[in-house]
Design a protein around this motif. Sequence first.
Motif, PDB file in Angstrom:
ATOM      1  N   ILE A 100       0.576  -0.876  -0.044  1.00 11.64           N
ATOM      2  CA  ILE A 100      -0.187   0.154  -0.366  1.00 11.64           C
ATOM      3  C   ILE A 100       1.043   0.827  -0.130  1.00 11.64           C
ATOM      4  CG2 ILE A 100      -0.419   0.380   2.834  1.00 11.64           C
ATOM      5  CD1 ILE A 100      -3.153   0.519  -0.080  1.00 11.64           C
ATOM      6  N   ALA A 101       2.196   1.352   0.220  1.00 13.36           N
ATOM      7  CA  ALA A 101       3.277   2.103   0.475  1.00 13.36           C
ATOM      8  C   ALA A 101       3.222   2.451  -1.245  1.00 13.36           C
ATOM      9  CB  ALA A 101       4.786   2.441   0.517  1.00 13.36           C
ATOM     10  N   SER A 102       3.701   1.801  -1.936  1.00 14.88           N
ATOM     11  CA  SER A 102       3.679   1.287  -3.585  1.00 14.88           C
ATOM     12  C   SER A 102       2.566   2.120  -3.733  1.00 14.88           C
ATOM     13  CB  SER A 102       4.253  -0.121  -4.025  1.00 14.88           C
ATOM     14  OG  SER A 102       4.969  -0.465  -3.094  1.00 14.88           O
ATOM     15  N   TYR A 103       1.762   2.529  -3.536  1.00 17.40           N
ATOM     16  CA  TYR A 103       0.310   2.962  -3.824  1.00 17.40           C
ATOM     17  C   TYR A 103       0.553   4.488  -3.801  1.00 17.40           C
ATOM     18  CZ  TYR A 103      -4.649   4.665  -2.947  1.00 17.40           C
ATOM     19  OH  TYR A 103      -5.747   5.016  -3.712  1.00 17.40           O
ATOM     20  N   ARG A 104       0.834   4.781  -2.470  1.00 17.19           N
ATOM     21  CA  ARG A 104       1.034   6.119  -2.665  1.00 17.19           C
ATOM     22  C   ARG A 104       2.356   6.487  -3.163  1.00 17.19           C
ATOM     23  NH1 ARG A 104      -3.371   6.132   1.209  1.00 17.19           N
ATOM     24  NH2 ARG A 104      -3.285   4.113   2.024  1.00 17.19           N
ATOM     25  N   VAL A 105       3.318   6.196  -3.484  1.00 14.69           N
ATOM     26  CA  VAL A 105       3.957   6.646  -4.531  1.00 14.69           C
ATOM     27  C   VAL A 105       2.985   6.669  -5.627  1.00 14.69           C
ATOM     28  CG1 VAL A 105       6.252   5.745  -5.858  1.00 14.69           C
ATOM     29  CG2 VAL A 105       5.934   5.380  -3.153  1.00 14.69           C
TER      30      VAL A 105
ATOM     31  N   SER B  73       0.248   7.248  -6.209  1.00 15.26           N
ATOM     32  CA  SER B  73      -0.220   8.511  -6.681  1.00 15.26           C
ATOM     33  C   SER B  73       0.649   9.653  -6.415  1.00 15.26           C
ATOM     34  CB  SER B  73      -1.531   8.557  -5.052  1.00 15.26           C
ATOM     35  OG  SER B  73      -2.448   7.330  -5.092  1.00 15.26           O
ATOM     36  N   ALA B  74       1.283   9.620  -5.710  1.00 13.10           N
ATOM     37  CA  ALA B  74       2.269  11.171  -5.964  1.00 13.10           C
ATOM     38  C   ALA B  74       2.590  11.291  -7.178  1.00 13.10           C
ATOM     39  CB  ALA B  74       3.596  10.583  -4.845  1.00 13.10           C
ATOM     40  N   LEU B  75       3.518   9.979  -8.094  1.00 13.04           N
ATOM     41  CA  LEU B  75       4.021  10.306  -9.311  1.00 13.04           C
ATOM     42  C   LEU B  75       2.550  10.439 -10.254  1.00 13.04           C
ATOM     43  CD1 LEU B  75       5.840   7.184  -9.222  1.00 13.04           C
ATOM     44  CD2 LEU B  75       6.537   8.907  -9.412  1.00 13.04           C
ATOM     45  N   LEU B  76       1.903  10.361 -10.033  1.00 11.15           N
ATOM     46  CA  LEU B  76       0.532  10.457 -10.904  1.00 11.15           C
ATOM     47  C   LEU B  76       0.340  12.198 -10.651  1.00 11.15           C
ATOM     48  CD1 LEU B  76      -1.735   9.271 -13.083  1.00 11.15           C
ATOM     49  CD2 LEU B  76      -2.834   8.968 -10.968  1.00 11.15           C
ATOM     50  N   ALA B  77       0.019  12.480  -9.405  1.00 11.95           N
ATOM     51  CA  ALA B  77      -0.066  14.081  -9.587  1.00 11.95           C
ATOM     52  C   ALA B  77       1.318  14.769  -9.945  1.00 11.95           C
ATOM     53  CB  ALA B  77       0.239  14.487  -7.651  1.00 11.95           C
ATOM     54  N   LEU B  78       2.284  14.272  -9.546  1.00  9.31           N
ATOM     55  CA  LEU B  78       3.391  14.646 -10.837  1.00  9.31           C
ATOM     56  C   LEU B  78       3.693  14.991 -12.280  1.00  9.31           C
ATOM     57  CD1 LEU B  78       6.449  13.557  -7.752  1.00  9.31           C
ATOM     58  CD2 LEU B  78       5.795  16.067  -8.156  1.00  9.31           C
TER      59      LEU B  78
ATOM     60  N   GLU C 216       3.459   1.635 -13.899  1.00  8.51           N
ATOM     61  CA  GLU C 216       4.679   0.558 -14.098  1.00  8.51           C
ATOM     62  C   GLU C 216       4.887   0.067 -12.317  1.00  8.51           C
ATOM     63  OE1 GLU C 216       8.592   1.870 -15.786  1.00  8.51           O
ATOM     64  OE2 GLU C 216       7.101   2.012 -17.761  1.00  8.51           O
ATOM     65  N   VAL C 217       4.562   1.198 -11.161  1.00  5.95           N
ATOM     66  CA  VAL C 217       4.846   0.577 -10.424  1.00  5.95           C
ATOM     67  C   VAL C 217       3.797  -0.438  -9.361  1.00  5.95           C
ATOM     68  CG1 VAL C 217       3.895   3.247  -9.382  1.00  5.95           C
ATOM     69  CG2 VAL C 217       5.718   1.594  -7.374  1.00  5.95           C
ATOM     70  N   ASN C 218       2.411   0.489 -10.013  1.00  2.00           N
ATOM     71  CA  ASN C 218       1.219   0.132  -9.374  1.00  2.00           C
ATOM     72  C   ASN C 218       0.707  -1.319 -10.130  1.00  2.00           C
ATOM     73  OD1 ASN C 218      -0.898   1.588  -7.605  1.00  2.00           O
ATOM     74  ND2 ASN C 218       0.505   3.037  -9.308  1.00  2.00           N
ATOM     75  N   ILE C 219       1.023  -1.545 -11.100  1.00  2.00           N
ATOM     76  CA  ILE C 219       1.138  -3.271 -12.276  1.00  2.00           C
ATOM     77  C   ILE C 219       1.749  -4.025 -11.190  1.00  2.00           C
ATOM     78  CG2 ILE C 219       1.279  -3.928 -13.800  1.00  2.00           C
ATOM     79  CD1 ILE C 219      -1.201  -2.818 -13.219  1.00  2.00           C
TER      80      ILE C 219
ATOM     81  N   LEU D 203      -4.819  -2.188  -8.204  1.00  2.00           N
ATOM     82  CA  LEU D 203      -5.224  -1.675  -9.474  1.00  2.00           C
ATOM     83  C   LEU D 203      -5.870  -0.942 -10.118  1.00  2.00           C
ATOM     84  CD1 LEU D 203      -6.923  -5.616  -9.897  1.00  2.00           C
ATOM     85  CD2 LEU D 203      -4.194  -4.966 -10.752  1.00  2.00           C
ATOM     86  N   LEU D 204      -6.523  -0.330  -9.524  1.00  2.00           N
ATOM     87  CA  LEU D 204      -7.239   0.919  -9.128  1.00  2.00           C
ATOM     88  C   LEU D 204      -6.203   1.962  -9.353  1.00  2.00           C
ATOM     89  CD1 LEU D 204     -10.170   0.715  -7.163  1.00  2.00           C
ATOM     90  CD2 LEU D 204     -10.609   0.476  -8.988  1.00  2.00           C
ATOM     91  N   ASN D 205      -5.307   2.469  -9.292  1.00  2.00           N
ATOM     92  CA  ASN D 205      -4.613   3.449  -8.989  1.00  2.00           C
ATOM     93  C   ASN D 205      -3.861   2.988 -10.468  1.00  2.00           C
ATOM     94  OD1 ASN D 205      -2.777   5.768  -8.600  1.00  2.00           O
ATOM     95  ND2 ASN D 205      -2.089   4.655  -6.750  1.00  2.00           N
ATOM     96  N   GLY D 206      -3.721   1.762 -10.962  1.00  2.00           N
ATOM     97  CA  GLY D 206      -3.128   1.812 -12.250  1.00  2.00           C
ATOM     98  C   GLY D 206      -4.500   2.355 -13.145  1.00  2.00           C
TER      99      GLY D 206
END
Length: 410
Positions: A206-211, A213-218, A226-229, A256-259
Amino acid sequence: MDEMPIGRRVAYWRGRRKMSQQVFADRLGKSKSWVDKVERGVRRLDKFSVIYEIAEVLGVDAQLLLGKEPERRPDSVNCIDQMEVEEIRSALERYDQISAFFYAAPQPPPLAEVRKAVSHAWLTYQHAKYGVLARTLPRLLREAQSADTAYARSDGAEEAAHLLGQVYQIASSALRKLGEHELSWLAADRSIAVSQRAGDYLLAGIASYRVGSALLALGRARPALEVNINIANRLATDLGGDGANPERLSVYGMLLLNGAMAAARTGCSATVRDLIAGAEEAANQLGGDYNHYWTCFGPTNVQLHKAAAAVEMGEGRVAVQTHQEIDPAGFAALLPERRAHHFIDVARAYTQMGDVEKAAELLLEGDRLAPAEIRCRPAAHEILTDVLRRTRGTPAAPIAELAENMGVGV
């Protein structure tokens, strides 16, 4: 920061705002040479009127430019202000853990107290009380870091690391809401490393999910995808057997949803459909909406992400139709942050359809539910600005009042 000359502070905040000297000079009505001389200390800033004008262009409190503690805004009950962001930044900049190799660690707070504070912080975040969270987060970061250092060579090492990993995730999520995406990325990345020490692969997941999310925001959609999948694929092993426990399904489904959100940002509709279908399957296996690992994952949250992904691809009508098909009971059971976040997505969908009145209604509904989610998020400000710009005549009193409270010009 306090010891910097004022010119250096101006340069620092200009850099934080991603403004070139030329753009900054144009907004001030000055020359690039004038800005350069100010930042190098060649030209003095001795007029308060100029300092306040610079502060307005940079979007900071003038007291920060003067090296003083800024006055808290009247609306900071709901939002995270600049002072609190800097306090969180200072806590993230600490590297006290390395000192444990050389000195005895200070007396840490009891783990039971930290555990209680972390649980309260999660609830505060998921109820969208960002102002309250921001006031407690710097201290919580320091205490969790201290505990992680002090218990590093004891039986409490894994639990202390687990708690610190959670605090980094809370900080990452809150900072992303505010628009502090680089700090959000840093906190999420820290959480991955700490979670591995905690020996909890789901916390790391779930920390990877937060990463992501942050990358997507950037604006880094492909690395976010890639990180989510990649992590979701690792969790997918044996999901049909004993490995399909509720916590694992929840983390897997959120990845999967974040991906899917990242794929939507790239415009790859086929990937979006595949990832959402995978998340739906996991949600059906789970059998309802739960908050395992603070995910709020389940069938309802899948529908919310389906609508959000449609908005990202510019398919406003599809998003609105999805919104209208969401189970009302399931939606009402979600925590306030999730529901208000969804209202922002659907408001954006209505602006894509040209229906600014419905968009305004959704913003007002979100504001009644979770004011900070609407008033503090840059995304909501952008939507409200668009609504006001496209409204014919004088806007309705409620939306005009909301605009005033948010500092959005009517």
